[in-house]
Design an enzyme around this catalytic site. Sequence first.
Site, PDB file in Angstrom:
ATOM      1  N   ASN A  35       0.822  -1.208   0.000  1.00 41.30           N
ATOM      2  CA  ASN A  35       0.000   0.000   0.000  1.00 41.30           C
ATOM      3  C   ASN A  35       0.853   1.254   0.000  1.00 41.30           C
ATOM      4  OD1 ASN A  35      -2.087  -1.753   0.104  1.00 41.30           O
ATOM      5  ND2 ASN A  35      -2.529  -1.464   2.283  1.00 41.30           N
ATOM      6  N   HIS A  86       5.941  -0.599  -2.608  1.00 42.66           N
ATOM      7  CA  HIS A  86       5.507   0.149  -3.796  1.00 42.66           C
ATOM      8  C   HIS A  86       5.534   1.657  -3.568  1.00 42.66           C
ATOM      9  CE1 HIS A  86       3.214  -3.616  -5.430  1.00 42.66           C
ATOM     10  NE2 HIS A  86       4.489  -3.650  -5.703  1.00 42.66           N
ATOM     11  N   CYS A  98      11.782  13.229  -8.097  1.00 39.67           N
ATOM     12  CA  CYS A  98      12.133  13.866  -9.368  1.00 39.67           C
ATOM     13  C   CYS A  98      12.648  12.802 -10.339  1.00 39.67           C
ATOM     14  CB  CYS A  98      13.187  14.942  -9.145  1.00 39.67           C
ATOM     15  SG  CYS A  98      13.868  15.563 -10.690  1.00 39.67           S
ATOM     16  N   THR A 109      -4.369  -9.230   0.154  1.00 39.31           N
ATOM     17  CA  THR A 109      -3.699  -9.078  -1.135  1.00 39.31           C
ATOM     18  C   THR A 109      -4.123 -10.219  -2.058  1.00 39.31           C
ATOM     19  OG1 THR A 109      -1.566  -9.065  -2.283  1.00 39.31           O
ATOM     20  CG2 THR A 109      -1.558  -9.953  -0.065  1.00 39.31           C
TER      21      THR A 109
HETATM   22  P1  NAD Z   1      -5.897  -6.088  -4.929  1.00 40.99           P
HETATM   23  O1  NAD Z   1      -6.886  -4.988  -5.184  1.00 40.99           O
HETATM   24  O2  NAD Z   1      -5.374  -6.811  -6.091  1.00 40.99           O
HETATM   25  O3  NAD Z   1      -6.542  -7.163  -3.934  1.00 40.99           O
HETATM   26  C1  NAD Z   1      -7.158  -6.795  -2.741  1.00 40.99           C
HETATM   27  C2  NAD Z   1      -7.426  -8.061  -1.945  1.00 40.99           C
HETATM   28  O4  NAD Z   1      -7.942  -7.682  -0.680  1.00 40.99           O
HETATM   29  C3  NAD Z   1      -8.442  -8.993  -2.587  1.00 40.99           C
HETATM   30  O5  NAD Z   1      -7.944 -10.321  -2.513  1.00 40.99           O
HETATM   31  C4  NAD Z   1      -9.701  -8.820  -1.706  1.00 40.99           C
HETATM   32  O6  NAD Z   1     -10.424 -10.024  -1.571  1.00 40.99           O
HETATM   33  C5  NAD Z   1      -9.079  -8.455  -0.381  1.00 40.99           C
HETATM   34  N1  NAD Z   1      -9.929  -7.622   0.484  1.00 40.99           N
HETATM   35  C6  NAD Z   1     -10.729  -6.587   0.134  1.00 40.99           C
HETATM   36  N2  NAD Z   1     -11.303  -6.045   1.219  1.00 40.99           N
HETATM   37  C7  NAD Z   1     -10.853  -6.760   2.289  1.00 40.99           C
HETATM   38  C8  NAD Z   1     -11.077  -6.683   3.698  1.00 40.99           C
HETATM   39  N3  NAD Z   1     -11.890  -5.770   4.239  1.00 40.99           N
HETATM   40  N4  NAD Z   1     -10.431  -7.566   4.501  1.00 40.99           N
HETATM   41  C9  NAD Z   1      -9.601  -8.520   3.976  1.00 40.99           C
HETATM   42  N5  NAD Z   1      -9.363  -8.637   2.661  1.00 40.99           N
HETATM   43  C10 NAD Z   1      -9.976  -7.766   1.829  1.00 40.99           C
HETATM   44  O7  NAD Z   1      -4.762  -5.456  -4.036  1.00 40.99           O
HETATM   45  P2  NAD Z   1      -3.216  -5.831  -3.926  1.00 40.99           P
HETATM   46  O8  NAD Z   1      -3.032  -7.301  -3.933  1.00 40.99           O
HETATM   47  O9  NAD Z   1      -2.698  -5.039  -2.796  1.00 40.99           O
HETATM   48  O10 NAD Z   1      -2.575  -5.289  -5.290  1.00 40.99           O
HETATM   49  C11 NAD Z   1      -2.952  -4.040  -5.805  1.00 40.99           C
HETATM   50  C12 NAD Z   1      -1.819  -3.064  -6.025  1.00 40.99           C
HETATM   51  O11 NAD Z   1      -2.406  -1.777  -5.970  1.00 40.99           O
HETATM   52  C13 NAD Z   1      -0.785  -3.058  -4.949  1.00 40.99           C
HETATM   53  O12 NAD Z   1       0.422  -3.054  -5.619  1.00 40.99           O
HETATM   54  C14 NAD Z   1      -0.922  -1.718  -4.222  1.00 40.99           C
HETATM   55  O13 NAD Z   1       0.293  -1.024  -4.314  1.00 40.99           O
HETATM   56  C15 NAD Z   1      -1.870  -0.903  -5.017  1.00 40.99           C
HETATM   57  N6  NAD Z   1      -2.989  -0.292  -4.275  1.00 40.99           N
HETATM   58  C16 NAD Z   1      -2.769   0.342  -3.079  1.00 40.99           C
HETATM   59  C17 NAD Z   1      -3.833   0.893  -2.370  1.00 40.99           C
HETATM   60  C18 NAD Z   1      -3.558   1.553  -1.053  1.00 40.99           C
HETATM   61  O14 NAD Z   1      -2.475   2.089  -0.851  1.00 40.99           O
HETATM   62  N7  NAD Z   1      -4.508   1.498  -0.114  1.00 40.99           N
HETATM   63  C19 NAD Z   1      -5.131   0.817  -2.871  1.00 40.99           C
HETATM   64  C20 NAD Z   1      -5.321   0.169  -4.109  1.00 40.99           C
HETATM   65  C21 NAD Z   1      -4.242  -0.385  -4.783  1.00 40.99           C
HETATM   66 ZN    ZN Z   2      15.332  17.164  -9.763  1.00 47.39          ZN
END
Ligand code: NAD
Ligand code: ZN
Length: 245
Positions: free
Chosen positions: A102, A119, A127, A188
């Site tokens: 995240n 990430h 920059c 995840t």
């Molecule tokens: P993803 O969206 O691919 O998967 C999310 C997972 O979380 C799913 O398996 C879902 O079933 C589960 N989930 C949803 N709500 C939940 C809850 N309340 N409790 C438990 N599980 C729950 O996310 P990912 O695998 O992290 O990959 C997405 C990419 O996007 C990552 O690289 C991340 O950097 C980025 N991202 C970050 C954010 C953030 O910073 N909050 C938000 C969206 C995406």
């Molecule tokens: Zn610079």
Amino acid sequence: MTNDYTRAADAIRSAGTVVASTGAGISTESGIPDFRSEGGIWETYPPEEYASIEAFTADPAKVWGMWRELGQQFDGCKPNPGHAALAQLEEAGHLAAIITQNVDNLHQEAGSRTVIEYHGNSRHVRCMTCGHTQPINPEIYASGTPFCVCGGVFKPDVVMFGEMIPPKAMLQAEAYARSADTVIIVGTSAQVYPAAELPYTAKKRGAFIIEANIEETDFTRDITDVFLQGKAGETLPNLAEAVLK
Ligand code: NAD
Ligand code: ZN
């Protein structure tokens, strides 16, 4: 269920090193949508147009538009009981580090201290020319495409598709994955590599795998020892309570 929590808590209490690996799912209950679920970010912003470094280089102002909106959304969000439970486990000496995908800074806001940002962090900019990083500020937010004093373009300090994982975070995460006796995977989807590789690395070296998610993933089928099904804002506090009771 109760039995699952007991087994998971035993695996945490008896481990030398416990590491958590978290994804977007731990933050959905804070009001930040994940990417892949229904209503997720990618429904509004198709990844091919917004999520890659090529897309950013081609049209930085457009991609900044998305990050500005996400940033405002993040500003209004607070850590939830799932983040708090991991901070509590660390405080009690039962969690060495959180490796998070995240970029929302919520683990730190919940009080977690050892957070490896795999990430990046959307609260900082980098920059593209000189590599200077700094916290985001209203001035940066105000301009369509923000620029560094060196004249280079500032990009949100997040890893976009096509970019490398920050080397320091990568090395630290791998070291923790190799030394973990127990891993807690939270929210995840196991779709984003190389982040998804880390629990497999730990498992190959004999780690016990606890997974908390609302639905099963590839991890569940491949490596999970105890699956805590449900919202992380409920399952993680239950787990922390079972460990600390
Ligand atoms: P993803 O969206 O691919 O998967 C999310 C997972 O979380 C799913 O398996 C879902 O079933 C589960 N989930 C949803 N709500 C939940 C809850 N309340 N409790 C438990 N599980 C729950 O996310 P990912 O695998 O992290 O990959 C997405 C990419 O996007 C990552 O690289 C991340 O950097 C980025 N991202 C970050 C954010 C953030 O910073 N909050 C938000 C969206 C995406
Ligand atoms: Zn610079």
